[in-house]
Design an enzyme around this catalytic site. Structure first.
Site, PDB file in Angstrom:
ATOM      1  N   HIS A 172      -1.714 -15.455  -5.587  1.00 43.60           N
ATOM      2  CA  HIS A 172      -2.380 -14.547  -4.373  1.00 43.60           C
ATOM      3  C   HIS A 172      -3.639 -15.391  -3.886  1.00 43.60           C
ATOM      4  O   HIS A 172      -3.892 -15.193  -3.029  1.00 43.60           O
ATOM      5  CB  HIS A 172      -2.707 -13.352  -5.233  1.00 43.60           C
ATOM      6  CG  HIS A 172      -3.136 -12.421  -4.140  1.00 43.60           C
ATOM      7  ND1 HIS A 172      -4.788 -11.945  -3.925  1.00 43.60           N
ATOM      8  CD2 HIS A 172      -2.625 -11.551  -3.381  1.00 43.60           C
ATOM      9  CE1 HIS A 172      -4.669 -10.997  -2.869  1.00 43.60           C
ATOM     10  NE2 HIS A 172      -3.386 -10.714  -2.480  1.00 43.60           N
ATOM     11  N   HIS A 193      -3.327 -12.427   5.105  1.00 39.33           N
ATOM     12  CA  HIS A 193      -3.793 -11.264   5.257  1.00 39.33           C
ATOM     13  C   HIS A 193      -4.291 -10.940   6.703  1.00 39.33           C
ATOM     14  O   HIS A 193      -4.059 -12.140   7.546  1.00 39.33           O
ATOM     15  CB  HIS A 193      -4.955 -10.985   4.450  1.00 39.33           C
ATOM     16  CG  HIS A 193      -4.562 -10.552   3.280  1.00 39.33           C
ATOM     17  ND1 HIS A 193      -4.392  -9.473   2.669  1.00 39.33           N
ATOM     18  CD2 HIS A 193      -4.583 -11.518   1.926  1.00 39.33           C
ATOM     19  CE1 HIS A 193      -4.103  -9.446   1.428  1.00 39.33           C
ATOM     20  NE2 HIS A 193      -4.324 -10.583   1.027  1.00 39.33           N
ATOM     21  N   HIS A 202       3.926  -9.841   0.374  1.00 39.22           N
ATOM     22  CA  HIS A 202       3.726  -9.183  -0.905  1.00 39.22           C
ATOM     23  C   HIS A 202       4.976  -8.687  -1.472  1.00 39.22           C
ATOM     24  O   HIS A 202       4.979  -8.411  -2.710  1.00 39.22           O
ATOM     25  CB  HIS A 202       2.697  -8.167  -1.004  1.00 39.22           C
ATOM     26  CG  HIS A 202       1.342  -8.746  -0.583  1.00 39.22           C
ATOM     27  ND1 HIS A 202       0.614  -8.818   0.326  1.00 39.22           N
ATOM     28  CD2 HIS A 202       0.328  -8.787  -1.518  1.00 39.22           C
ATOM     29  CE1 HIS A 202      -0.628  -9.342   0.303  1.00 39.22           C
ATOM     30  NE2 HIS A 202      -0.685  -9.344  -1.071  1.00 39.22           N
ATOM     31  N   HIS A 327      -4.823  -0.359   1.720  1.00 39.50           N
ATOM     32  CA  HIS A 327      -4.776  -1.660   0.731  1.00 39.50           C
ATOM     33  C   HIS A 327      -6.046  -2.038   0.251  1.00 39.50           C
ATOM     34  O   HIS A 327      -6.464  -2.133  -0.936  1.00 39.50           O
ATOM     35  CB  HIS A 327      -4.162  -2.873   1.762  1.00 39.50           C
ATOM     36  CG  HIS A 327      -4.516  -4.121   0.739  1.00 39.50           C
ATOM     37  ND1 HIS A 327      -5.409  -4.910   1.499  1.00 39.50           N
ATOM     38  CD2 HIS A 327      -3.785  -4.833  -0.069  1.00 39.50           C
ATOM     39  CE1 HIS A 327      -5.323  -6.128   0.752  1.00 39.50           C
ATOM     40  NE2 HIS A 327      -4.517  -5.897  -0.235  1.00 39.50           N
ATOM     41  N   HIS A 331      -8.092  -1.486  -3.623  1.00 42.56           N
ATOM     42  CA  HIS A 331      -8.653  -2.793  -4.101  1.00 42.56           C
ATOM     43  C   HIS A 331     -10.007  -2.415  -4.533  1.00 42.56           C
ATOM     44  O   HIS A 331     -10.610  -2.853  -5.761  1.00 42.56           O
ATOM     45  CB  HIS A 331      -8.597  -3.774  -3.429  1.00 42.56           C
ATOM     46  CG  HIS A 331      -7.270  -4.712  -3.682  1.00 42.56           C
ATOM     47  ND1 HIS A 331      -7.083  -5.618  -4.594  1.00 42.56           N
ATOM     48  CD2 HIS A 331      -6.291  -4.589  -2.878  1.00 42.56           C
ATOM     49  CE1 HIS A 331      -5.949  -6.165  -4.661  1.00 42.56           C
ATOM     50  NE2 HIS A 331      -5.005  -5.689  -3.547  1.00 42.56           N
ATOM     51  N   PHE A 351     -10.238 -11.245  -3.114  1.00 49.36           N
ATOM     52  CA  PHE A 351      -8.808 -11.682  -3.163  1.00 49.36           C
ATOM     53  C   PHE A 351      -8.302 -12.889  -4.326  1.00 49.36           C
ATOM     54  O   PHE A 351      -7.259 -12.885  -4.678  1.00 49.36           O
ATOM     55  CB  PHE A 351      -8.788 -12.544  -1.693  1.00 49.36           C
ATOM     56  CG  PHE A 351      -8.441 -11.401  -0.662  1.00 49.36           C
ATOM     57  CD1 PHE A 351      -7.375 -10.755  -0.416  1.00 49.36           C
ATOM     58  CD2 PHE A 351      -9.517 -11.225   0.182  1.00 49.36           C
ATOM     59  CE1 PHE A 351      -7.246  -9.850   0.655  1.00 49.36           C
ATOM     60  CE2 PHE A 351      -9.735 -10.224   1.083  1.00 49.36           C
ATOM     61  CZ  PHE A 351      -8.434  -9.550   1.506  1.00 49.36           C
ATOM     62  N   HIS A 364       0.440  -2.932  -5.265  1.00 55.54           N
ATOM     63  CA  HIS A 364       1.340  -3.465  -4.350  1.00 55.54           C
ATOM     64  C   HIS A 364       2.695  -2.975  -4.190  1.00 55.54           C
ATOM     65  O   HIS A 364       3.341  -2.959  -3.146  1.00 55.54           O
ATOM     66  CB  HIS A 364       0.855  -4.997  -4.163  1.00 55.54           C
ATOM     67  CG  HIS A 364      -0.074  -5.821  -3.539  1.00 55.54           C
ATOM     68  ND1 HIS A 364      -0.040  -5.846  -2.162  1.00 55.54           N
ATOM     69  CD2 HIS A 364      -1.208  -5.796  -3.878  1.00 55.54           C
ATOM     70  CE1 HIS A 364      -1.265  -6.103  -1.738  1.00 55.54           C
ATOM     71  NE2 HIS A 364      -2.079  -6.249  -2.780  1.00 55.54           N
TER      72      HIS A 364
END
Length: 595
Positions: A172, A193, A202, A327, A331, A351, A364
């Site tokens: 990632h 992204h 993903h 998303h 997070h 990230f 995810h």
């Protein structure tokens, strides 16, 4: 070459010349060398470019009011279609670069994978056993013990084994933080992204992660499938018990927000540092608005096009509705509070470290599940057919430590990959706010802005001049190029609100809400009919030569205008309400388009 052919090249080269300084810096040549190269390419392309370029991606057909569309340049400001092609990372892994976090003297992070020069092309399995990914809150004791043992074995692998848990987490980092460069463009970062690559990347990522886990416990459960965090349903709106009860469990991560442990319910539109006030009903309304009503076309759901050579593609393209809200919201809610400066957002809140938390993969998996659900809702909700999307690719190590090249086109059907999701209730499909009474609404709007938006709006009235800094709520009138459309017209084209030129520092948490024809001065959130959607940016917590990001937010509003009984309005009143990052965000403009 005819007149029409040459005329299509002029906008292309005009764009390249206008951006010559930045482009020359990107490819490490002087401006004069760049100009000479540009002239040479122009005369070369006069003889080889076809007269009628084609495309099949649903880019906007109409630009609104006050804007003349260029026949060649894309609305995201990236390279013209004549110069585009599928994007993929540089296959030479020795070119992968380290990253430097923002915090103090924290060491440089090398998130690059072990080097291999032998790359295998992925082949879909023949008649695969279709496994069922379960909801994390519903797993039994046997499944949980097998899951924990799989993670233990993965963490116990040698540090340089590409299947090792932390090597998997680093995937990632490499794809999201610019460690990889684009194949064929050594000075351009490859990122997944804020573009149409978000969903397919993903899906492939957790697919190989799952295969590795299953291979490690084939003596216990050879058909193991990872669980999904069912945060879109009230029964799953807490951190699943398997991830937080036992601090000694390999599924536990101490770097989560201690204020968000059960029984606290998740806030799908979480605002950093603010007290959670969401209810299950509010979360369901966020789900409906994000997945059902504002994302009725591929562009709105997946995000903008990102092609080889797009040097600003990762930010300029713009993410889809799910990436921009659900998303980032999950997070940020799961990760540490921003007040904890030493944490630097680790793990789930930034990230480069997000995948160090095992819950990342369940988060995810649920986003991946939403892709499957979205395609069942009908209309134009279908996968992108643009060959540049379908042929874009990624590199992953499989369970046998083989470096595998995959393409987007091979991941569109999960049954062909060998998995489906547990059939659970989807309670948000029909949950939306109740419309207010029209008479009260029209009177309030007249009183607030002095214009009868419903019937008399005309001209270019707006209370704010763009670009502007979003340091407080912003209200502006946006004229509509079409109104009172038929049912067929609405089915063929979605009316889309575009907030363009959203610019901010990459390391800041940024969020704001968007309302249409809202009569109040106070924010009301997703429970209000006038709520159109949100923008949520999860910060990049590492140093980069491009300190600022510039992107767009697109929201489908056809259904919302119907709910507000505003289909015959000549204009709409758009309100932006800042949340995180107030005063540090610039808005370039607001317009309407039709997809």
């Amino acid at each position: 070459m005819g007149k029409n052919c040459s005329s299509t090249l002029y906008p292309f080269f005009s764009w390249l010349r206008k951006n010559r300084s930045e482009m020359a810096a990107e490819i490490a040549i002087t401006p004069s060398q760049y100009n000479f190269t540009l002239l040479f390419l122009f005369f070369l392309l006069l003889f080889i470019v076809p007269c009628k370029p084609t495309k099949d991606y649903d880019e906007p057909k109409i630009l609104v009011y006050g804007t003349t569309p260029n026949t060649l340049l894309s609305n995201d400001g990236s390279l013209p279609s004549l110069a585009r092609r599928p994007v993929s990372p540089d296959p030479n892994l020795t070119n992968c670069a380290s990253i430097k976090p923002f915090i103090g003297n924290r060491t440089i992070i090398n998130c690059c994978p072990p080097v291999s020069h032998n790359i295998m092309d992925f082949k879909l399995p023949i008649n695969p056993i279709v496994k069922v990914r379960p909801a994390a809150h519903s797993v039994n004791a046997t499944y949980l013990e097998n899951y924990k043992e799989a993670i233990r074995r993965m963490k116990a692998l040698p540090p340089n084994d590409p299947r090792n848990f932390y090597q998997q987490a680093n995937i990632h980092c490499t794809y999201c933080e610019g460690a990889y460069k684009q194949a064929g463009f050594p000075n351009l970062d490859f990122r997944i992204h804020y573009s149409w690559l978000f969903f397919p990347f993903h899906r492939w990522y957790i697919y190989f992660y799952e295969r590795i886990l299953a291979s490690l416990i084939k003596d216990l459960d050879p058909n193991f499938a990872i669980p999904f965090w069912n945060w879109d349903s009230p029964v799953g709106m807490q951190i699943p018990a398997c991830y937080h009860i036992d601090p000694t469990s390999p599924l536990y991560d101490s770097r989560r927000n201690p204020n968000h442990l059960p029984p606290v319910l998740i806030n799908l539109e979480y605002d950093y540092g603010k007290k959670d006030q969401n209810t299950p009903e509010t979360n369901l309304q966020i789900m409906y608005r994000t997945v059902v009503s504002t994302s009725k076309t591929p562009t709105l759901f997946f995000g903008g096009a990102y092609r080889a050579g797009d040097y600003k593609g990762f930010s300029g393209a713009g993410g889809g509705s799910v990436e921009m809200v659900l998303h980032g919201g999950v997070h940020e809610w799961t990760g540490p509070e921003p007040a904890d400066k030493k944490a630097n957002g680790e793990d789930m809140g930034t990230f480069y470290s997000a995948a160090r938390d095992p819950i990342f993969y369940s988060h995810h998996a649920n986003l991946d599940r939403l892709w499957t659900i979205w395609k069942t809702l009908g209309g134009k909700r279908k996968d992108i057919t643009d060959s540049d999307w379908l042929e874009s690719g990624f590199l992953f190590y499989d369970e046998n430590k083989n470096l595998v090249r995959v393409k987007v086109k091979d991941c569109l059907d999960t049954t062909k990959l060998g998995y489906v999701y547990q059939d659970v209730d989807v309670p948000w499909l029909y949950v939306k706010p109740t419309p207010r009474r029209r008479s009260r609404f029209i009177g309030k709007i007249k009183e607030k802005i002095g214009v009868d938006v419903a019937h008399d709006a005309a001209g270019t009235f707006q209370e704010n001049k763009f670009p502007l800094v979003l340091d407080s709520s912003v209200r502006t009138i946006v004229m509509r190029p079409r109104k009172t459309r038929s049912k067929k017209e609405k089915e063929e084209e979605e009316e889309v609100l575009v907030i363009e030129g959203i610019e901010f520092q990459r390391d800041l948490a940024v969020s704001f809400d968007v309302y249409i024809n809202d009569e109040d001065d106070v924010q009301g959130g997703p429970t209000k009919t006038e709520f159109a959607g949100s923008f949520i940016h999860m910060p990049f917590k590492h140093k980069h030569k491009q300190n600022k990001m510039k992107t767009h937010l697109r929201l489908g509003i056809t259904e919302l205008l119907e709910d507000l009984d505003a289909e015959d309005y000549n204009a709409i009143l758009v309100t932006l309400v800042p949340k995180s990052g107030q005063g540090h965000v610039t808005i370039g403009g607001i317009k309407l388009e039709f997809y």
